[in-house]
Scaffold this motif. Structure first.
Motif, PDB file in Angstrom:
ATOM      1  N   ALA A 136       2.521 -57.532  68.809  1.00  0.00           N
ATOM      2  CA  ALA A 136       2.028 -57.324  67.439  1.00  0.00           C
ATOM      3  C   ALA A 136       1.313 -55.978  67.339  1.00  0.00           C
ATOM      4  CB  ALA A 136       1.086 -58.457  67.048  1.00  0.00           C
ATOM      5  N   LEU A 137       1.186 -55.498  66.102  1.00  0.00           N
ATOM      6  CA  LEU A 137       0.459 -54.257  65.861  1.00  0.00           C
ATOM      7  C   LEU A 137      -1.018 -54.453  66.165  1.00  0.00           C
ATOM      8  CD1 LEU A 137       2.094 -53.081  62.504  1.00  0.00           C
ATOM      9  CD2 LEU A 137       2.509 -52.183  64.809  1.00  0.00           C
ATOM     10  N   VAL A 138      -1.665 -53.409  66.637  1.00  0.00           N
ATOM     11  CA  VAL A 138      -3.103 -53.457  66.923  1.00  0.00           C
ATOM     12  C   VAL A 138      -3.856 -53.085  65.648  1.00  0.00           C
ATOM     13  CG1 VAL A 138      -4.965 -52.480  68.304  1.00  0.00           C
ATOM     14  CG2 VAL A 138      -2.706 -52.842  69.333  1.00  0.00           C
ATOM     15  N   PRO A 139      -4.602 -54.025  65.049  1.00  0.00           N
ATOM     16  CA  PRO A 139      -5.297 -53.707  63.786  1.00  0.00           C
ATOM     17  C   PRO A 139      -6.507 -52.815  64.016  1.00  0.00           C
ATOM     18  CG  PRO A 139      -5.859 -55.916  64.509  1.00  0.00           C
ATOM     19  CD  PRO A 139      -4.813 -55.417  65.470  1.00  0.00           C
ATOM     20  N   GLY A 150     -15.097 -76.968  72.020  1.00  0.00           N
ATOM     21  CA  GLY A 150     -16.450 -77.495  72.104  1.00  0.00           C
ATOM     22  C   GLY A 150     -17.490 -76.873  71.202  1.00  0.00           C
ATOM     23  N   ILE A 151     -17.139 -75.843  70.404  1.00  0.00           N
ATOM     24  CA  ILE A 151     -18.123 -75.243  69.495  1.00  0.00           C
ATOM     25  C   ILE A 151     -17.520 -75.073  68.105  1.00  0.00           C
ATOM     26  CG2 ILE A 151     -19.185 -73.957  71.410  1.00  0.00           C
ATOM     27  CD1 ILE A 151     -18.001 -71.399  70.084  1.00  0.00           C
ATOM     28  N   GLN A 152     -18.409 -74.978  67.114  1.00  0.00           N
ATOM     29  CA  GLN A 152     -17.973 -74.633  65.775  1.00  0.00           C
ATOM     30  C   GLN A 152     -17.526 -73.172  65.773  1.00  0.00           C
ATOM     31  OE1 GLN A 152     -17.772 -76.460  62.838  1.00  0.00           O
ATOM     32  NE2 GLN A 152     -18.092 -78.231  64.163  1.00  0.00           N
ATOM     33  N   PRO A 153     -16.441 -72.835  65.047  1.00  0.00           N
ATOM     34  CA  PRO A 153     -15.969 -71.445  65.045  1.00  0.00           C
ATOM     35  C   PRO A 153     -17.065 -70.457  64.656  1.00  0.00           C
ATOM     36  CG  PRO A 153     -14.356 -72.893  64.017  1.00  0.00           C
ATOM     37  CD  PRO A 153     -15.584 -73.727  64.259  1.00  0.00           C
ATOM     38  N   ILE A 154     -17.074 -69.318  65.339  1.00  0.00           N
ATOM     39  CA  ILE A 154     -18.037 -68.245  65.084  1.00  0.00           C
ATOM     40  C   ILE A 154     -17.314 -67.108  64.374  1.00  0.00           C
ATOM     41  CG2 ILE A 154     -19.600 -66.574  66.150  1.00  0.00           C
ATOM     42  CD1 ILE A 154     -19.855 -68.507  68.527  1.00  0.00           C
ATOM     43  N   ALA A 155     -17.783 -66.753  63.175  1.00  0.00           N
ATOM     44  CA  ALA A 155     -17.152 -65.692  62.385  1.00  0.00           C
ATOM     45  C   ALA A 155     -17.489 -64.326  62.981  1.00  0.00           C
ATOM     46  CB  ALA A 155     -17.618 -65.767  60.933  1.00  0.00           C
ATOM     47  N   LEU A 156     -16.456 -63.548  63.286  1.00  0.00           N
ATOM     48  CA  LEU A 156     -16.638 -62.224  63.874  1.00  0.00           C
ATOM     49  C   LEU A 156     -15.883 -61.181  63.072  1.00  0.00           C
ATOM     50  CD1 LEU A 156     -16.197 -63.034  67.687  1.00  0.00           C
ATOM     51  CD2 LEU A 156     -18.341 -62.794  66.407  1.00  0.00           C
ATOM     52  N   GLN A 157     -16.498 -60.012  62.946  1.00  0.00           N
ATOM     53  CA  GLN A 157     -15.838 -58.853  62.348  1.00  0.00           C
ATOM     54  C   GLN A 157     -15.794 -57.763  63.408  1.00  0.00           C
ATOM     55  OE1 GLN A 157     -17.404 -57.685  58.499  1.00  0.00           O
ATOM     56  NE2 GLN A 157     -18.003 -59.789  58.043  1.00  0.00           N
ATOM     57  N   GLY A 158     -14.593 -57.341  63.750  1.00  0.00           N
ATOM     58  CA  GLY A 158     -14.432 -56.350  64.799  1.00  0.00           C
ATOM     59  C   GLY A 158     -13.833 -55.056  64.295  1.00  0.00           C
ATOM     60  N   VAL A 159     -14.270 -53.954  64.867  1.00  0.00           N
ATOM     61  CA  VAL A 159     -13.743 -52.622  64.549  1.00  0.00           C
ATOM     62  C   VAL A 159     -13.189 -52.029  65.845  1.00  0.00           C
ATOM     63  CG1 VAL A 159     -14.285 -50.309  63.718  1.00  0.00           C
ATOM     64  CG2 VAL A 159     -15.389 -52.294  62.674  1.00  0.00           C
ATOM     65  N   LEU A 160     -11.949 -51.535  65.786  1.00  0.00           N
ATOM     66  CA  LEU A 160     -11.289 -51.004  66.979  1.00  0.00           C
ATOM     67  C   LEU A 160     -12.089 -49.859  67.577  1.00  0.00           C
ATOM     68  CD1 LEU A 160      -8.749 -51.017  68.812  1.00  0.00           C
ATOM     69  CD2 LEU A 160      -7.748 -49.356  67.221  1.00  0.00           C
ATOM     70  N   ARG A 161     -12.360 -49.973  68.890  1.00  0.00           N
ATOM     71  CA  ARG A 161     -13.070 -48.924  69.602  1.00  0.00           C
ATOM     72  C   ARG A 161     -12.095 -48.084  70.416  1.00  0.00           C
ATOM     73  NH1 ARG A 161     -18.088 -51.298  72.425  1.00  0.00           N
ATOM     74  NH2 ARG A 161     -16.498 -52.213  73.775  1.00  0.00           N
ATOM     75  N   GLY A 165      -4.143 -49.665  77.449  1.00  0.00           N
ATOM     76  CA  GLY A 165      -2.790 -50.061  77.823  1.00  0.00           C
ATOM     77  C   GLY A 165      -2.007 -50.573  76.626  1.00  0.00           C
ATOM     78  N   PRO A 166      -0.819 -51.110  76.880  1.00  0.00           N
ATOM     79  CA  PRO A 166       0.068 -51.495  75.777  1.00  0.00           C
ATOM     80  C   PRO A 166      -0.371 -52.758  75.034  1.00  0.00           C
ATOM     81  CG  PRO A 166       1.055 -52.074  77.894  1.00  0.00           C
ATOM     82  CD  PRO A 166      -0.180 -51.276  78.197  1.00  0.00           C
ATOM     83  N   ASP A 167      -1.124 -53.669  75.687  1.00  0.00           N
ATOM     84  CA  ASP A 167      -1.417 -54.944  75.018  1.00  0.00           C
ATOM     85  C   ASP A 167      -2.888 -55.345  75.089  1.00  0.00           C
ATOM     86  OD1 ASP A 167      -1.543 -55.408  77.717  1.00  0.00           O
ATOM     87  OD2 ASP A 167      -0.413 -57.298  77.659  1.00  0.00           O
ATOM     88  N   LEU A 168      -3.794 -54.382  75.334  1.00  0.00           N
ATOM     89  CA  LEU A 168      -5.222 -54.673  75.332  1.00  0.00           C
ATOM     90  C   LEU A 168      -5.947 -53.693  74.421  1.00  0.00           C
ATOM     91  CD1 LEU A 168      -5.988 -55.296  79.133  1.00  0.00           C
ATOM     92  CD2 LEU A 168      -5.730 -57.023  77.342  1.00  0.00           C
ATOM     93  N   ALA A 169      -6.991 -54.174  73.759  1.00  0.00           N
ATOM     94  CA  ALA A 169      -7.787 -53.320  72.878  1.00  0.00           C
ATOM     95  C   ALA A 169      -9.226 -53.816  72.865  1.00  0.00           C
ATOM     96  CB  ALA A 169      -7.223 -53.312  71.467  1.00  0.00           C
ATOM     97  N   ALA A 170     -10.171 -52.880  72.829  1.00  0.00           N
ATOM     98  CA  ALA A 170     -11.594 -53.205  72.781  1.00  0.00           C
ATOM     99  C   ALA A 170     -12.104 -53.018  71.355  1.00  0.00           C
ATOM    100  CB  ALA A 170     -12.375 -52.313  73.749  1.00  0.00           C
ATOM    101  N   TYR A 171     -12.902 -53.992  70.899  1.00  0.00           N
ATOM    102  CA  TYR A 171     -13.444 -53.972  69.534  1.00  0.00           C
ATOM    103  C   TYR A 171     -14.959 -54.095  69.564  1.00  0.00           C
ATOM    104  CZ  TYR A 171      -8.767 -54.512  67.541  1.00  0.00           C
ATOM    105  OH  TYR A 171      -7.461 -54.310  67.170  1.00  0.00           O
ATOM    106  N   ASP A 172     -15.600 -53.393  68.635  1.00  0.00           N
ATOM    107  CA  ASP A 172     -17.041 -53.467  68.450  1.00  0.00           C
ATOM    108  C   ASP A 172     -17.340 -54.565  67.426  1.00  0.00           C
ATOM    109  OD1 ASP A 172     -19.714 -51.738  68.850  1.00  0.00           O
ATOM    110  OD2 ASP A 172     -19.598 -52.445  66.779  1.00  0.00           O
TER     111      ASP A 172
END
Length: 205
Positions: A136-139, A150-161, A165-172
């Motif tokens: 998939a495209l990297v947003p 085991g937990i209630q979903p945690i809402a996260l907003q990430g910005v591409l840092r 490689g071809p299939d990994l990305a770090a987000y802030d």
């Protein structure tokens, strides 16, 4: 039991069990602080906590654990110092937040609980390493939920840092809501307890 007793035996047993519940006693001892010392020092500390960010810091092996101090008002309007969920860092060439590596990558989900193509590999309270599934495209950013078992979903907003490689990305995660990041801190703290029981056993004893 006497006929005019105020409480039944079942009610007395319930109160006794509540008073001796280990998880409740542990939570109370870990979350609040009793500060002894000169009254002027107590007043200074109270003013600092009320107006500035004050933390309690500890070093353990190659890790730094920082607890935020908060003022909490009780039902009698008295102020007490309380520990918030800690930020855990790893020492090294550069101090960085301790990252939880997932045993199995966990997909971020949308509001309808539909898994996305973004899967969590490592996560800290500051950022997340995502595996991009199925080519998939990297947003540039995402607004999704972290929902491990085991937990209630945690809402996260990430910005591409950065791409890794071809299939990994770090987000802030800096744009995420503060209360959601606090829930993430607590989740990571529980994982840190499982990974380093020797530290948390010492702290709890």
């Amino acid at each position: 039991m006497q006929a005019d007793a105020l409480l039944t035996q079942d009610e007395l047993d319930f109160i006794h069990n509540m008073q001796h519940a280990p998880q409740l006693n542990l939570a109370d001892s870990m979350s609040s602080l009793l500060v002894n010392g000169d009254r002027r020092l107590q007043q200074l500390l109270t003013r600092l906590v009320a107006n500035e960010q004050v933390t309690l810091q500890a070093q353990f092996n190659n890790q730094q654990i920082t607890f935020p101090l908060q003022l909490v008002e009780d039902e009698f309007h008295a102020l007490h110092l309380q520990l918030g969920s800690p930020a855990i860092y790893e020492d090294g060439p550069k101090l960085r937040p301790w990252r939880l590596s997932m045993d199995q990558p966990s997909p971020l989900i949308d509001a309808r609980n539909t898994p996305s193509s973004l899967w969590v590999r490592d996560i800290s309270f500051k950022g997340v390493l995502l595996q991009i599934a199925n080519g998939a495209l990297v947003p540039n950013h995402f607004d999704l939920y972290f929902a491990p078992p085991g937990i209630q979903p945690i809402a996260l907003q990430g910005v591409l840092r950065r791409r890794i490689g071809p299939d990994l990305a770090a987000y802030d995660l800096a744009r995420s809501e503060a209360d959601e990041i606090e829930r993430l801190r607590e989740y990571i703290l529980q994982a840190h307890r499982r990974a380093h029981p020797e530290l948390h056993t010492q702290v709890s004893s």
